[in-house]
Design a protein around this motif. Structure first.
Motif, short mmCIF file in Angstrom:
data_model
loop_
_atom_site.label_atom_id
_atom_site.label_comp_id
_atom_site.label_asym_id
_atom_site.label_seq_id
_atom_site.Cartn_x
_atom_site.Cartn_y
_atom_site.Cartn_z
N TYR A 237 0.86 -1.18 0.00
CA TYR A 237 0.00 0.00 0.00
C TYR A 237 0.90 1.23 0.00
N ASP A 238 0.30 2.40 -0.18
CA ASP A 238 1.10 3.63 -0.35
C ASP A 238 1.91 3.98 0.88
N ALA A 239 1.29 3.88 2.07
CA ALA A 239 1.98 4.27 3.31
C ALA A 239 1.22 3.70 4.50
N TRP A 240 1.94 3.49 5.60
CA TRP A 240 1.28 3.10 6.84
C TRP A 240 1.20 4.33 7.75
N SER A 241 0.34 4.25 8.77
CA SER A 241 0.11 5.39 9.64
C SER A 241 0.57 5.11 11.06
N LEU B 5 -0.61 1.66 12.82
CA LEU B 5 0.10 1.32 14.05
C LEU B 5 -0.38 2.29 15.12
N VAL B 6 -1.06 1.78 16.15
CA VAL B 6 -1.65 2.62 17.19
C VAL B 6 -0.84 2.49 18.47
N VAL B 7 -0.41 3.61 19.02
CA VAL B 7 0.40 3.65 20.24
C VAL B 7 -0.42 4.30 21.36
N GLY B 8 -0.71 3.53 22.41
CA GLY B 8 -1.42 4.06 23.56
C GLY B 8 -0.45 4.55 24.62
N LEU B 9 -0.68 5.75 25.15
CA LEU B 9 0.20 6.36 26.15
C LEU B 9 -0.59 6.62 27.42
N ALA B 10 -0.18 6.00 28.54
CA ALA B 10 -0.93 6.11 29.79
C ALA B 10 -0.02 6.57 30.92
N PRO B 11 -0.61 7.13 31.99
CA PRO B 11 0.18 7.55 33.16
C PRO B 11 1.02 6.40 33.71
N GLY B 12 2.13 6.78 34.33
CA GLY B 12 3.07 5.78 34.81
C GLY B 12 4.06 5.36 33.74
N ILE C 273 -1.66 -3.12 16.03
CA ILE C 273 -1.81 -2.88 14.60
C ILE C 273 -3.27 -3.16 14.24
N THR C 274 -3.80 -2.34 13.36
CA THR C 274 -5.18 -2.52 12.94
C THR C 274 -5.35 -1.88 11.57
N GLY C 275 -6.57 -1.86 11.08
CA GLY C 275 -6.85 -1.29 9.77
C GLY C 275 -8.34 -1.20 9.57
N PRO C 276 -8.77 -0.61 8.46
CA PRO C 276 -10.20 -0.46 8.20
C PRO C 276 -10.94 -1.80 8.26
N CYS C 277 -11.96 -1.87 9.10
CA CYS C 277 -12.83 -3.05 9.23
C CYS C 277 -12.17 -4.23 9.93
N LEU C 278 -10.91 -4.10 10.33
CA LEU C 278 -10.17 -5.22 10.91
C LEU C 278 -10.07 -5.12 12.42
N GLN C 279 -9.97 -6.27 13.10
CA GLN C 279 -9.74 -6.29 14.53
C GLN C 279 -8.30 -5.88 14.83
N ALA C 280 -8.13 -5.20 15.95
CA ALA C 280 -6.78 -4.80 16.38
C ALA C 280 -6.04 -6.00 16.97
N ILE C 281 -4.74 -6.05 16.73
CA ILE C 281 -3.87 -7.09 17.29
C ILE C 281 -2.82 -6.40 18.16
N GLU C 282 -2.70 -6.85 19.39
CA GLU C 282 -1.71 -6.26 20.29
C GLU C 282 -0.31 -6.67 19.87
N VAL C 283 0.59 -5.69 19.84
CA VAL C 283 1.97 -5.92 19.44
C VAL C 283 2.88 -6.05 20.66
N THR C 284 2.82 -5.07 21.56
CA THR C 284 3.71 -5.07 22.71
C THR C 284 3.19 -4.11 23.78
N ARG C 285 3.68 -4.31 24.98
CA ARG C 285 3.42 -3.38 26.09
C ARG C 285 4.78 -3.05 26.70
N GLU C 286 5.07 -1.76 26.86
CA GLU C 286 6.39 -1.32 27.31
C GLU C 286 6.28 -0.39 28.50
N GLN C 287 7.37 -0.33 29.26
CA GLN C 287 7.50 0.64 30.34
C GLN C 287 8.47 1.73 29.89
#
Length: 229
Positions: free
Chosen positions: A33-37, A163-170, A177-191
């Motif tokens: 595809y042209d580019a990822w987000s 590619l969705v990055v969640g940022l939380a306190p602590g 990773i996800t896309g139009p109409c697709l279920q999200a798949i967890e990649v990693t959780r980091e500190q």
């Protein structure tokens, strides 16, 4: 240390050195595809300001302006003013369908490393993180999937190019990773690590970004749900 880097050039040098000493040996392949987000998300009322984000792709190219500003957030709603009679947001935990807003990383191949530095305004604290993206994730981003899409009421072929990055306190970072109409798949959780110099590497003289009135009222009343992310 990365948090003491005072210029994009130093970040690029570090990203490249990590790539050269421990990168994947898989050959670079053209994107289907042209580019990822690269998109960012923060839990309800847990306000965040992203100072900078950078990407190192599998071709060894650095993209140093990959993200900044306010990430997506369920509550407060856009243009909301004042403190509501009832707080409808639920900041504890992550949503089943993570959203996110950001930008397309135009010209990049699939990601090898992500770097992000942000202000967790609810605490307040400044963090940064260096996140390695595994080859198994890149393979999922290359592969297409046939899925029934409610928006079109038919089966369509789609790629997980967000590619969705969640940022939380602590300093908690979660990546999907996800896309139009697709279920999200967890990649990693980091500190993430605390940035000792504070906001904007000390250039802001300790001043954090604006804390929204509704978010501030929620935190003062209910606190921060540490441990839920």
């Amino acid at each position: 240390m990365l948090e003491r880097s005072s210029s994009p050039l130093k970040i690029c040098v570090l990203l490249l050195s990590i790539l050269l000493t421990g990168c994947s040996s898989v050959k670079a392949r053209k994107l289907p595809y042209d580019a990822w987000s690269l998109n960012f998300y923060s839990p309800d009322y847990m306000d965040v300001w992203i100072e900078t984000a950078a990407v190192l792709d599998i071709d060894g190219k650095v993209f140093g302006n990959a993200g900044s500003g306010i990430p997506a957030q369920g509550y407060p709603r856009p243009l909301s003013k004042g403190v509501p009679a009832e707080f409808r947001g639920k900041p504890a935990g992550w949503p089943e369908i993570p959203g996110g807003k950001g930008r397309r990383v135009v010209g990049a191949n699939l990601p090898e490393l992500l770097y992000v530095r942000w202000q967790s305004i609810a605490e307040p604290q400044t963090y940064n993180a260096l996140i390695r993206i595994p080859e198994s994730t890149r393979e999922l981003m290359r592969n297409s999937e046939d899925v029934f899409c409610r928006a079109y009421q038919k089966v369509v072929t789609r790629h997980r190019k967000w590619l969705v990055v969640g940022l939380a306190p602590g300093g908690i970072v979660k990546v999907w990773i996800t896309g139009p109409c697709l279920q999200a798949i967890e990649v990693t959780r980091e500190q993430a690590s605390v940035v000792p110099l504070g906001p904007h590497l000390g250039k802001a003289l300790g001043e954090y970004y604006f804390f929204q009135e509704e978010s501030k009222a929620y935190v003062e009343k209910f606190g921060i749900p540490y441990g839920s992310w």
